[in-house]
Design a protein around this motif. Structure first.
Motif, PDB file in Angstrom:
ATOM      1  N   ASP A 115      -7.330   4.647  -2.848  1.00  0.00           N
ATOM      2  CA  ASP A 115      -6.464   4.319  -3.988  1.00  0.00           C
ATOM      3  C   ASP A 115      -6.800   2.963  -4.611  1.00  0.00           C
ATOM      4  OD1 ASP A 115      -5.223   6.690  -3.958  1.00  0.00           O
ATOM      5  OD2 ASP A 115      -3.278   6.004  -3.233  1.00  0.00           O
ATOM      6  N   PRO A 172       0.315  16.408   0.531  1.00  0.00           N
ATOM      7  CA  PRO A 172       0.849  15.782  -0.688  1.00  0.00           C
ATOM      8  C   PRO A 172      -0.176  14.928  -1.438  1.00  0.00           C
ATOM      9  CG  PRO A 172       2.412  15.537   1.106  1.00  0.00           C
ATOM     10  CD  PRO A 172       1.176  16.126   1.695  1.00  0.00           C
ATOM     11  N   TYR A 173      -1.235  14.483  -0.762  1.00  0.00           N
ATOM     12  CA  TYR A 173      -2.223  13.624  -1.433  1.00  0.00           C
ATOM     13  C   TYR A 173      -3.269  14.434  -2.200  1.00  0.00           C
ATOM     14  CZ  TYR A 173      -0.242  10.117   1.642  1.00  0.00           C
ATOM     15  OH  TYR A 173       0.623   9.284   2.288  1.00  0.00           O
ATOM     16  N   ILE A 214      -6.838   6.622   2.451  1.00  0.00           N
ATOM     17  CA  ILE A 214      -6.343   6.805   1.084  1.00  0.00           C
ATOM     18  C   ILE A 214      -5.630   5.541   0.618  1.00  0.00           C
ATOM     19  CG2 ILE A 214      -4.705   8.092  -0.352  1.00  0.00           C
ATOM     20  CD1 ILE A 214      -5.169  10.487   1.538  1.00  0.00           C
ATOM     21  N   GLN A 215      -4.742   5.034   1.477  1.00  0.00           N
ATOM     22  CA  GLN A 215      -3.905   3.908   1.067  1.00  0.00           C
ATOM     23  C   GLN A 215      -4.685   2.608   0.906  1.00  0.00           C
ATOM     24  OE1 GLN A 215      -1.115   3.960   4.266  1.00  0.00           O
ATOM     25  NE2 GLN A 215       0.403   5.098   3.109  1.00  0.00           N
ATOM     26  N   ARG A 226       0.826  -1.215   0.000  1.00  0.00           N
ATOM     27  CA  ARG A 226       0.000   0.000   0.000  1.00  0.00           C
ATOM     28  C   ARG A 226       0.858   1.262   0.000  1.00  0.00           C
ATOM     29  NH1 ARG A 226      -4.102  -2.327  -2.080  1.00  0.00           N
ATOM     30  NH2 ARG A 226      -5.397  -3.539  -0.673  1.00  0.00           N
ATOM     31  N   ARG A 230       2.392   1.823  -3.333  1.00  0.00           N
ATOM     32  CA  ARG A 230       1.433   2.295  -4.307  1.00  0.00           C
ATOM     33  C   ARG A 230       1.022   3.750  -4.052  1.00  0.00           C
ATOM     34  NH1 ARG A 230      -3.895  -0.119  -6.162  1.00  0.00           N
ATOM     35  NH2 ARG A 230      -4.812   1.718  -7.023  1.00  0.00           N
ATOM     36  N   SER A 231       0.579   4.032  -2.803  1.00  0.00           N
ATOM     37  CA  SER A 231       0.031   5.363  -2.514  1.00  0.00           C
ATOM     38  C   SER A 231       1.105   6.406  -2.247  1.00  0.00           C
ATOM     39  CB  SER A 231      -0.892   5.301  -1.300  1.00  0.00           C
ATOM     40  OG  SER A 231      -1.966   4.462  -1.563  1.00  0.00           O
ATOM     41  N   GLN A 259       2.887   9.161  -5.652  1.00  0.00           N
ATOM     42  CA  GLN A 259       3.530  10.426  -5.317  1.00  0.00           C
ATOM     43  C   GLN A 259       4.595  10.796  -6.344  1.00  0.00           C
ATOM     44  OE1 GLN A 259       3.056  12.559  -2.359  1.00  0.00           O
ATOM     45  NE2 GLN A 259       1.108  11.513  -2.487  1.00  0.00           N
ATOM     46  N   HIS A 276     -10.367   3.089  -6.104  1.00  0.00           N
ATOM     47  CA  HIS A 276     -10.673   4.280  -6.905  1.00  0.00           C
ATOM     48  C   HIS A 276     -11.973   4.927  -6.424  1.00  0.00           C
ATOM     49  CE1 HIS A 276      -7.324   3.563  -9.518  1.00  0.00           C
ATOM     50  NE2 HIS A 276      -7.691   2.319  -9.620  1.00  0.00           N
ATOM     51  N   ASN A 303       2.885  12.210  -9.152  1.00  0.00           N
ATOM     52  CA  ASN A 303       2.335  13.526  -8.820  1.00  0.00           C
ATOM     53  C   ASN A 303       3.355  14.655  -8.993  1.00  0.00           C
ATOM     54  OD1 ASN A 303      -0.109  12.487  -8.231  1.00  0.00           O
ATOM     55  ND2 ASN A 303       0.073  12.608  -6.017  1.00  0.00           N
ATOM     56  N   THR A 327      -5.043  14.723  -6.133  1.00  0.00           N
ATOM     57  CA  THR A 327      -5.278  13.490  -6.889  1.00  0.00           C
ATOM     58  C   THR A 327      -5.805  12.350  -6.020  1.00  0.00           C
ATOM     59  OG1 THR A 327      -2.902  13.287  -6.748  1.00  0.00           O
ATOM     60  CG2 THR A 327      -3.797  13.767  -8.902  1.00  0.00           C
ATOM     61  N   GLN A 328      -5.185  12.159  -4.849  1.00  0.00           N
ATOM     62  CA  GLN A 328      -5.590  11.019  -4.031  1.00  0.00           C
ATOM     63  C   GLN A 328      -6.586  11.410  -2.941  1.00  0.00           C
ATOM     64  OE1 GLN A 328      -1.234  10.408  -3.848  1.00  0.00           O
ATOM     65  NE2 GLN A 328      -1.759   8.277  -3.490  1.00  0.00           N
TER      66      GLN A 328
END
Lengths: 272, 411, 303
Positions: free
Chosen positions: C213, C233-234, C208-209, A157, A160-161, A166, C216, A169, C237-238
Motif C-alpha cells: 500500500d 477483503p484485500y 500489504i500494509q 498502517r 490506511r490499509s 477498505q 504502490h 472498497n 485492489t490491495q
C-alpha cells in the motif's frame, strides 16, 4: 504386571523398532556400499519419523512420547529463533556499524561507525534486565519503546490499509456490465468471471459490510429495521466463520497429508 | 537564449535525420546485408518535464516525457529508454536508470546518505536527457537536455491527508467520550445476550454445586482483550461470591495472575464475603502454550466444572480447550478478539462474544470510563463509516467517481 | 493401479460411513479414536495410490499467474518465506511454484523471510528447485537469498525506503554491493512484484500494509488455508491475487504445467495432495451429516 514394567517394555520395543529402522535405512537400496552420509541421513529420517509418530500418539491419549516430542519441538524452535536472531540482527546489522574488530571476528564486512546504533543496543541490554530481580524494572523502558513504536506504526498502517482503503472498497457498482434486463437473462451464466457472479459479489460486499457494522453498533438497541439488519449481519458473520472453518479443515488435512507422505515415502519407501 | 538555440538544433536534426537515413539507404544498394545491418535511428523522446518529487524527503526528481514516435508505432524498434543525469547541461552525463519501451515517466531517486556513491544532493541544479535505445546498441537517439531542476524535501506529505483527517476525528471522538464518561454522563450501551448467558451459567453452577472455570487466555496483562476480561472476571467473581459457588482461574502469564488475584479479591470484598476468598482460586500454571492447555484440560476433566468461561486472547489452543469442555458436558461461554479463533469457539461453545462484543461486554459491566468512552467513540466512528460507505456507494452508482479519490493515500 | 486405488478408497470409505450411519441411527456414540483412524485411512489410501484430479485455476489464482507471466523478462520479483516447517507441507508447494515460474520467465528473484525459519526454507528451495531445475542460473546474478531479519513489520517499514539499512549482506555474509543482482536496488520500490508465502504473523497482511500500500507495489501471496479468508477483503485492489491453501497451490501448479511443458515431470505436491484432500473432505462432510442425524435421533429419544 504393574504400570512401570509395561512402560519399560513399550520403551524397549519402541527403541528397538527405531534402531532396526535406522539400520535398514542405512543400507542403500542399490548395491552401493554403506557410507557415513547414508548412515547420517538414515538417522535423521528415522528420528523425524519417530518424532512424527510420537506427536500422532496424542490422538490415542496423552503419553510421555508425546510430551518428549512436544518439549523437543518447543526447545528447538526457541533456540533456533534465538540463534538466527543473533546472527542475522546482532551480527548482521549491529556489529558492522559499531566495531571493526568485532566485524573481523565474526567475519562480516565492516560498514562505518554509526553512533545511533548504540540506541537499540542499550535498549536490548535493558530488555535483558528482566532476568535480574533488582533491575527488572529497567526492562520496562525498552518495552515501552517497543509498545509505543509498534502502536504508532500500526495505527497509521491499519488506518490506511484496513480502514480508509477498505471503506473505499465498499463503493461498488450494483450493476456490472449492465446492458438491460433482456441481455442479463439471455447472457446469464454462473461462470466465476460472469456478469451475474460479479454483481452478486458486489451485492454481498455491500450488504455484508453494512449489516456487519450494524451488528457491532452498541449504542442503539437492535429492534425494528435496525434489528433486522443486525440479524443479517450475524448471518453474514456466521457464513464467514463457516468458510473459515472449512478452510481450516483443508489446512489441517494438508498438514496430515504432508506428514503421511513423509512417513510412507521418505521413511518406509512405499511410494514410487 | 540557450533554449532557443537548442530548439533550433533539434529542428535541424529533425529535418536532417530522415534525409540522412534516406541517403544511407540510397547510398548502399550494393549489399542487401549491409542495408539491413544499419537500421534507422528512432525518433527521440520529446517534451521532457522535470519536477521535484512531491511529498518526499528530497533527493529525488520526477521525469515525464512523450514517448518516441517509433515506440510501438513508426519504425517500432524502440526497446527502452535510458535516463542520464549531469550537473551541467554540457555533461558529463551519467546513466541513472533504464526503463522499458512504452514508459512515460520515471522517478530518479538518489541516496540521502552523503557517504553513499549514489548520494543526490538537494538544492543543486541537475540536467537530464533521455536516450531512446534499440536492440542494436549503436542505434539510438538522444533527446535535448532538460533542466535545470533541484530536488528538495517537503515538510508535509499531502498524500496522507486522508489518514490525518481520520486520525484527528477518531482521537477527538475518543477524548470527547472518555471525558463525558469520566464526568459521569450516562452513556447507553445495549445489553448483550452473552452477559445474560453468564448470569444464567453462574446460577446453573450454583444449582449443581459445581465450580466455574474462568480462563483469561494467553494474552499479556497489556492486551486489551485481557483487560476486558478482567472486568468480566470481576463480575463473575462477585456473583460467585454471592452464590457461594467455587471459582477456578488457571493463568498463563504471571502478571495476568497477579492482576486476576486482585480483581477476584476485590469482587469478594464487594460482595461482602472477603473471608470466602482463597489465594489458590487464581493460580499460575505455565507459560508453555500446549502444556498450559494440557493442564487446563486436566482440570476440566477432573473437576467437571458446570461452566467454562473463556475470555481474552486465544490462539491455536482455542479448539482444544473448547472441545474438551464440551466433552466434559460443561456450559461454555467464550469471547475473543482473535478473529481466526472465533469460528472454533462458535462451533464448540454455547455462547460466543464475537470480537468487539468482548470489549462492549466489559464496558457494559464495568462502566470503566476509559473502556466506555473508547467503545462509544468506536460506535460513532462506525456510524461515520456506514454514512461514508452509503454516500460513496450511492454516488458511485449514480456515476460520480470523484468521491472515491479522496480515499486515495499516495504513499 | 490408479483405478484400483480409487476402488479400494471408496470401498473403505463407503463401508466405514455405512457403519457410522448405522450406529448413529441406533443412537450409539462412536469412540473418537475410531474417527481418527478413519480419517487417517481416508487420507492414506489416496496417497499410497497417488489419486489425483484435474485442476483449473480460479480467477484469484490466475491473477497471480498472469502477473508473473506478463511482467517483462528480467523483472524483479521478491519472494518472502514467512513460514516455518510446521506450515511447510501446505505452503511450500506455492513458494516452489512461484520460484519455478519466475525463474523460467527469466525474472530476477530475491528471496527473504520475515520468519527466522524462512531463511533456511529459502536455502532448501534454492537447493531443491533452482540448482536442480535451473543449473544455468547464477547466484547473485539471477537470484539471491537475503535471509531473515528480526523486526516483523518493522523490517518492511525500513526496507520500503532503504534495503541496505537492514540488509548489509546476503544470508551467507556476502556484501550486497558486490552482487550484480543488487545493482540499482535501493528499496522495495524497485521491485516489480512482492510475493509473500505464509499464513501467520507477520505475513501477507503485513506485506500489504507496510510495503504494497505505501509503496504502490503489487503484492501477491500464497497463504495457509487457515488465514486465507481473512485476506479476501484485500483482493483485488490491495492484493492482486492469492493462493488459498493447498487448493490454490494445486491450481497454480496445473496452470504452470499447462503452459510450461518442461515442468511436466517436476514434483507437483499441490496436485498430489488434492486426492487425499478431496476424499477427506467427502468423509468430513459425511460425518457432519451423520453427526446431525445422530444429534436429532438422540433428541427425539430424549424428548
Amino acid at each position: 504386571m504393574n504400570g512401570s514394567r509395561w512402560t519399560m517394555i513399550v520403551l524397549i520395543a519402541v527403541v528397538t523398532l527405531f534402531l532396526v529402522s535406522w539400520a535398514i535405512k542405512s543400507f542403500p537400496s542399490s548395491g552401493d556400499t554403506i557410507s557415513w552420509p547414508s548412515i547420517r541421513h538414515a538417522f535423521f529420517v528415522t528420528l523425524a519419523a519417530f518424532v512424527t509418530l510420537a506427536i500422532f500418539s496424542f490422538l490415542y491419549k496423552d503419553n510421555p512420547y508425546y510430551k518428549f516430542a512436544e518439549h523437543l519441538f518447543v526447545g528447538v524452535s526457541a533456540a533456533y529463533w534465538m540463534c538466527v536472531g543473533f546472527w542475522s540482527t546482532f551480527v548482521g546489522n549491529l556489529i558492522p556499524r559499531i566495531s571493526p574488530g568485532l566485524s573481523k571476528f565474526f567475519g562480516v564486512p565492516y560498514k562505518e561507525f554509526t553512533f545511533y546504533y548504540f540506541v537499540p543496543l542499550i535498549l536490548g541490554i535493558l530488555l535483558l534486565m528482566r532476568l535480574s530481580s533488582k533491575a527488572g524494572w529497567l526492562s520496562r523502558w525498552a518495552l515501552a519503546f517497543i509498545v509505543g513504536t509498534t502502536a504508532g506504526l500500526n495505527l497509521i498502517r491499519y488506518l490506511r490499509s484496513d480502514f480508509i482503503s477498505q471503506v473505499s472498497n465498499t463503493f461498488v457498482p450494483l450493476l456490472v456490465q449492465w446492458k438491460g434486463t433482456g441481455a442479463f437473462f439471455s447472457d446469464f451464466s454462473l461462470a466465476s468471471g460472469g456478469q451475474f457472479t460479479l454483481m452478486l459479489t458486489n451485492w454481498v460486499i455491500f450488504i455484508g459490510t453494512f449489516c456487519g457494522l450494524i451488528y457491532f453498533f452498541f449504542s442503539k438497541e437492535h429492534k425494528g429495521v435496525f434489528g433486522a439488519a443486525s440479524r443479517v449481519g450475524i448471518w453474514v458473520l456466521m457464513i464467514t466463520f463457516g468458510a473459515s472453518f472449512g478452510y481450516t479443515v483443508m489446512g489441517r488435512v494438508s498438514l496430515l497429508v504432508g506428514r503421511l507422505t513423509f512417513l510412507f515415502d521418505d521413511w518406509l519407501g512405499l511410494m514410487n | 537564449m540557450k533554449r532557443q538555440f537548442l530548439l533550433l538544433l533539434l529542428l535541424c536534426f529533425a529535418v536532417a535525420a530522415p534525409l540522412a537515413t534516406a541517403q544511407t539507404a540510397e547510398d548502399s544498394p550494393l549489399s542487401g546485408e549491409a542495408a539491413v545491418a544499419v537500421s534507422p535511428a528512432p525518433g527521440p523522446v520529446s517534451n521532457i518535464q522535470l519536477k521535484d518529487t512531491d511529498n518526499d524527503h528530497g533527493h529525488s526528481v520526477t521525469l515525464s516525457w512523450e514517448i518516441s514516435p517509433d515506440d510501438g508505432a513508426g519504425l517500432n524498434n524502440v526497446i527502452g529508454y535510458e535516463i542520464h543525469r549531469a550537473l551541467s547541461p554540457e555533461g558529463p552525463f551519467v546513466k541513472r536508470a533504464g526503463v522499458p519501451a512504452g514508459s512515460h515517466s520515471h522517478v530518479d531517486v538518489g541516496s540521502k546518505e552523503e557517504s553513499s556513491p549514489d548520494y543526490m544532493k538537494d538544492y543543486i541544479d541537475y540536467y537530464y536527457k533521455i536516450r531512446t535505445i534499440t536492440a542494436d546498441s549503436a542505434v539510438n537517439a538522444e533527446s535535448t537536455v532538460a533542466g535545470p531542476i533541484q530536488s528538495y524535501g517537503q515538510w508535509f506529505n499531502t498524500g496522507r491527508v486522508p489518514v490525518l483527517i481520520f486520525v484527528a476525528c477518531f482521537l477527538a471522538l475518543t477524548l470527547y467520550f472518555i471525558n463525558r464518561a469520566k464526568g459521569g454522563a450516562d452513556l447507553y450501551v445495549r445489553p448483550l445476550a452473552g452477559i445474560g448467558a453468564v448470569d444464567e451459567a453462574i446460577g446453573r453452577a450454583t444449582e449443581m454445586g459445581k465450580p466455574i472455570l474462568y480462563v483469561l487466555g494467553l494474552g499479556t496483562a497489556a492486551d486489551i482483550a485481557t483487560i476486558a476480561s478482567y472486568t468480566i472476571l470481576g463480575r463473575v467473581a462477585k456473583k460467585v461470591a454471592e452464590y457461594q459457588t467455587g471459582l477456578i482461574v488457571p493463568c498463563y502469564d504471571p502478571i495476568v495472575m497477579t492482576v486476576a488475584q486482585e480483581t477476584v479479591k476485590a469482587s469478594y470484598a464487594d460482595a461482602g464475603r472477603p473471608d470466602s476468598y482463597k489465594e489458590d482460586m487464581v493460580y499460575f500454571v505455565t507459560q508453555s502454550q500446549f502444556a498450559y492447555v494440557a493442564a487446563v484440560n486436566g482440570t476440566m476433566l477432573r473437576d467437571l466444572p458446570a461452566t467454562n468461561i473463556y475470555m481474552g486472547k486465544f490462539y491455536a489452543e482455542s479448539l482444544i480447550l473448547a472441545e474438551t469442555g464440551a466433552l466434559a458436558g460443561s456450559i461454555q461461554i467464550a469471547g475473543t478478539d482473535e478473529i481466526a479463533q472465533i469460528p472454533f469457539f462458535v462451533v464448540a461453545c454455547d455462547y460466543t462474544l464475537i470480537g468487539e462484543e468482548l470489549y462492549a461486554a466489559s464496558a457494559y459491566l464495568g462502566r470503566e470510563p476509559l473502556l466506555l468512552g473508547s467503545l462509544k467513540a468506536q460506535d460513532y466512528a462506525k456510524a461515520g463509516v456506514i454514512l461514508i460507505a452509503l454516500v460513496g456507494f450511492i454516488l458511485l452508482n449514480f456515476g460520480v467517481d470523484g468521491f472515491k479519490e479522496f480515499f486515495f493515500v499516495s504513499n | 493401479m490408479n483405478n484400483l486405488g480409487l476402488i479400494i478408497s471408496f470401498l473403505v470409505i463407503g463401508a466405514g460411513l455405512l457403519w457410522f450411519l448405522l450406529r448413529a441411527l441406533q443412537g450409539k456414540e462412536v469412540e473418537r479414536r475410531i474417527i481418527f483412524v478413519f480419517i487417517g485411512l481416508a487420507v492414506s489410501v489416496p496417497i499410497l495410490f497417488s489419486i489425483t484430479f484435474a485442476e483449473k485455476a480460479s480467477p484469484i489464482v490466475k491473477a497471480v499467474y498472469d502477473k508473473i507471466e506478463n511482467l517483462p523478462d528480467g523483472s524483479r520479483v521478491l519472494i518472502s518465506y514467512d513460514y516455518g516447517p510446521s506450515m511447510a507441507p501446505e505452503v511450500e508447494p506455492m513458494s516452489n511454484a512461484f520460484l519455478r515460474h519466475s525463474l523460467a520467465k527469466g525474472h530476477k528473484v530475491y528471496l527473504m523471510g520475515l520468519w527466522a525459519t524462512g531463511q533456511s526454507i529459502a536455502a532448501t528451495a534454492i537447493d531443491s528447485v533452482v540448482r536442480r531445475e535451473f543449473p544455468e542460473k547464477v547466484y547473485g546474478v539471477d537470484f539471491v537469498n537475503l535471509g531473515y531479519k528480526a523486526g516483523n513489520q518493522g523490517v518492511l517499514n525500513v526496507i520500503i525506503t532503504d534495503i541496505r539499512k537492514m540488509y548489509l549482506t546476503d544470508v551467507g555474509g556476502i556484501d550486497l554491493d558486490s552482487l550484480p543482482i543488487m545493482d540499482g536496488i535501493k528499496s522495495l520500490r524497485n521491485m516489480n512484484l512482492l510475493m509473500s508465502v505464509g499464513g501467520g504473523f507477520p505475513g501477507i497482511k503485513e506485506w500489504i500494509q507496510f510495503a504494497g500500500d505505501p509503496g504502490h507495489i503489487p503484492v501477491a501471496g500464497g497463504s495457509a488455508a487457515v488465514s486465507a479468508p481473512l485476506l479476501y477483503p484485500y483482493y483485488p485492489t490491495q492484493l492482486l491475487g492469492l493462493l488459498g491453501g493447498i487448493k490454490g497451490a494445486a491450481e497454480y501448479e496445473a496452470e504452470l504445467k499447462r503452459h510450461y511443458p518442461q515442468f511436466a515431470d517436476t514434483p507437483q505436491p499441490g496436485i498430489k495432495m488434492m486426492g487425499p484432500q478431496t476424499l477427506a473432505h467427502l468423509v468430513i462432510m459425511a460425518f457432519i451429516i451423520i453427526g446431525n442425524i445422530s444429534f436429532f435421533v438422540a433428541r427425539r429419544r430424549r424428548g
